[in-house]
Design a protein around this motif. Sequence first.
Motif, short mmCIF file in Angstrom:
data_model
loop_
_atom_site.label_atom_id
_atom_site.label_comp_id
_atom_site.label_asym_id
_atom_site.label_seq_id
_atom_site.Cartn_x
_atom_site.Cartn_y
_atom_site.Cartn_z
N SER A 61 1.94 -3.56 -9.57
CA SER A 61 2.42 -2.29 -9.03
C SER A 61 2.07 -1.14 -9.97
CB SER A 61 3.92 -2.34 -8.79
OG SER A 61 4.24 -3.24 -7.76
N ASN A 87 -0.50 1.71 -8.82
CA ASN A 87 0.01 3.08 -8.74
C ASN A 87 -0.60 3.98 -9.80
OD1 ASN A 87 2.30 3.46 -6.61
ND2 ASN A 87 2.70 1.44 -7.49
N MET A 108 -3.97 4.97 -8.52
CA MET A 108 -3.82 6.01 -7.49
C MET A 108 -3.45 7.35 -8.12
SD MET A 108 -4.44 4.79 -4.44
CE MET A 108 -3.54 5.78 -3.23
N SER A 122 7.12 -1.23 -6.21
CA SER A 122 6.33 -0.13 -5.63
C SER A 122 7.23 1.04 -5.24
CB SER A 122 5.57 -0.63 -4.39
OG SER A 122 4.60 -1.58 -4.76
N THR A 131 6.79 5.14 -6.61
CA THR A 131 6.17 6.05 -5.66
C THR A 131 6.80 7.45 -5.75
OG1 THR A 131 5.35 6.19 -3.38
CG2 THR A 131 7.69 5.73 -3.67
N ASN A 171 1.77 6.29 0.76
CA ASN A 171 0.55 5.58 0.36
C ASN A 171 -0.63 5.95 1.26
OD1 ASN A 171 1.57 4.25 -1.85
ND2 ASN A 171 2.02 2.35 -0.78
N TYR A 175 -1.77 9.37 0.25
CA TYR A 175 -2.50 9.34 -1.02
C TYR A 175 -3.93 8.83 -0.83
CZ TYR A 175 2.21 9.41 -3.20
OH TYR A 175 3.49 9.72 -3.58
N SER A 176 -4.07 7.88 0.07
CA SER A 176 -5.36 7.19 0.22
C SER A 176 -6.43 8.07 0.85
CB SER A 176 -5.18 5.93 1.07
OG SER A 176 -4.29 5.02 0.46
N THR A 225 -3.25 -0.26 -2.37
CA THR A 225 -2.53 0.43 -1.31
C THR A 225 -2.74 -0.24 0.04
OG1 THR A 225 -2.71 2.52 -2.49
CG2 THR A 225 -2.25 2.63 -0.13
N THR A 268 -0.69 -3.65 0.02
CA THR A 268 0.77 -3.50 0.10
C THR A 268 1.20 -2.82 1.40
OG1 THR A 268 0.58 -1.46 -1.21
CG2 THR A 268 1.10 -3.49 -2.39
N THR A 269 0.41 -1.88 1.89
CA THR A 269 0.78 -1.20 3.15
C THR A 269 0.85 -2.19 4.30
OG1 THR A 269 -0.19 0.91 2.44
CG2 THR A 269 0.10 0.57 4.80
#
Length: 572
Positions: free
Chosen positions: A101, A105, A108, A268, A272, A432, A435-436, A478, A481-482
Amino acid sequence: MSEGSSSNSTAQYPAKGPYSTQAVQESIQREQIGLGPYASRPDGQAQVVGDIVAPPKHFRLLSLVGLAYAILNSWTAMAASLSIALPSGGPTAVIWGIVPSFIGNLAMAASMAEICHVYPTSGGQYHWAAILSPAHMAPAISWICGWFAVAGWWALTATAGSLAGSLITGVIALLHPNYEVERWHIFLIYIAYSLGACALNIFGLRLLPKINQTAIFWSLTGAVIIIIVCLSTASPDFQSGDFVFKTYINETGWNDGVAWILGLLQSSFGLTGYDAVSHMVEEMPNPHLNAPKTMILAVCIGASSSFIFLICLLFGIKDVTVVNESAAGALLESMYQATQSKAGAVCLQIFPIIAMAFTAQGLLTASSRMSYAFARDRGLPFSRVFAIMNRNGVPIPSVILTTSLVVIFGCIYLGSSAALNAILSSSVVFLNISYSIPILLVVIRGRHILHPPSLPAPTWTLGPILGPICNWVGLAFTLLTTVFFLFPPDLPVTGENMNYAVAVLALVFIISVITWIVDGRKNFIGPRDLGALLELARSEVDRDAINLHSHHAQPEANVEKGHGEAPVARID
């Protein structure tokens, strides 16, 4: 610039739209008087030009780190959600789950920090999505990104009151074994935290930097005190190292691999929200430096403090089954087992209870700024209302909007705990996704879009090797985990344990599409106040317009001439 040059420049632009001469000149004037994305006025006073209010620069680096850490509040969030990971991977998921994580993160956060350094704008990821997209796709991509970002922040803001309600009712349950926690008990505490945060944001703006500095001190001090007390009182009857670092528990019904990944939701969730400072750039000096630093520092401090805290907490646990099932909550039960004193455990619980008050105001601050920025670009219904900021730099309608939605989320809890849990867990998924999008645009279009020829060369960059590594690692984490965070936490699936985050995700997507068709495709053009920046970033403005920008932005002696014949101002 000569009149002839000006006339030729004007003739090349359409009369209306984000790239019209009028829009570009207005944006240049905003930057010139300190209202643009590169303005840094540490004078503590808001400036007003017409109907536009530029927030005062209240936040410095330490208060920004405090704000980011108050929002993440990592050790409290992870410890309060121990019941997520302990049945879904056990201590191995609690401890070692922090490692992937943290890596994911951090990758990211570093990727977003690099973008923020070049384009420090209050809209954060949805502004970057517009700037980095091909011009003809920019409004639609920015719109979708903006809706997921705003929805994610609204949902994340609701987590503070919810966790606070669980922490406080846990104290009552520990002291009174016959007490049964009712949903409306948690709801009342939830409302108190939400309204308190609202009052602070509206009436106590000047107090927020000091509050945020206090937040990081309070949180880290609390973690140290809890560690010392729990280890000293549990000594010498500690759990074994094998239990803390090697024990695997799976009570989910999923296979071991899936269960362990589902347990990553705990860590996570605790890491975040690091994009918060990107929405505060209009209220800080040197945003192109302070915002990226803060984003990375928040993740590093949050992960390291949580890793140490949870290891020490697990060494003091006597019965992990009781921790999972206790009405007092996993954190309070763990401290009670370590101290063997109800009074001692309750005193230690005061630290996370107060820390959640810091978190509530920090989340509302960042969320309201995100809503304000999106409304200013006409991305929300009734945008003209929610795009109002008072002369003190407070977007009061956006603060009230966010608070009202948080209260509505709390009302849903009275009807179904599963529905509220879906909204809360959706915050991680929504953020997420937002962010992506800009990071994916960098990967697809190439890193050259972070070096626009009409802007000065970045002074901070991940480089040609580390940059792509961070981009790909962050996106892979991401994506993984998403997908898994949309799975039900247990098998077999019932109405009670169903993960309704899928439904909430679909709902937000449908709303964004409908509002785009009805209103967005007609009125949304991306970041309205950044017309000049968009022109420069995409090199779609002619040479005269670039020279006009450099002429107005900064005196000639301070102009950076590192890009051929198109000098531009440095963002210092």
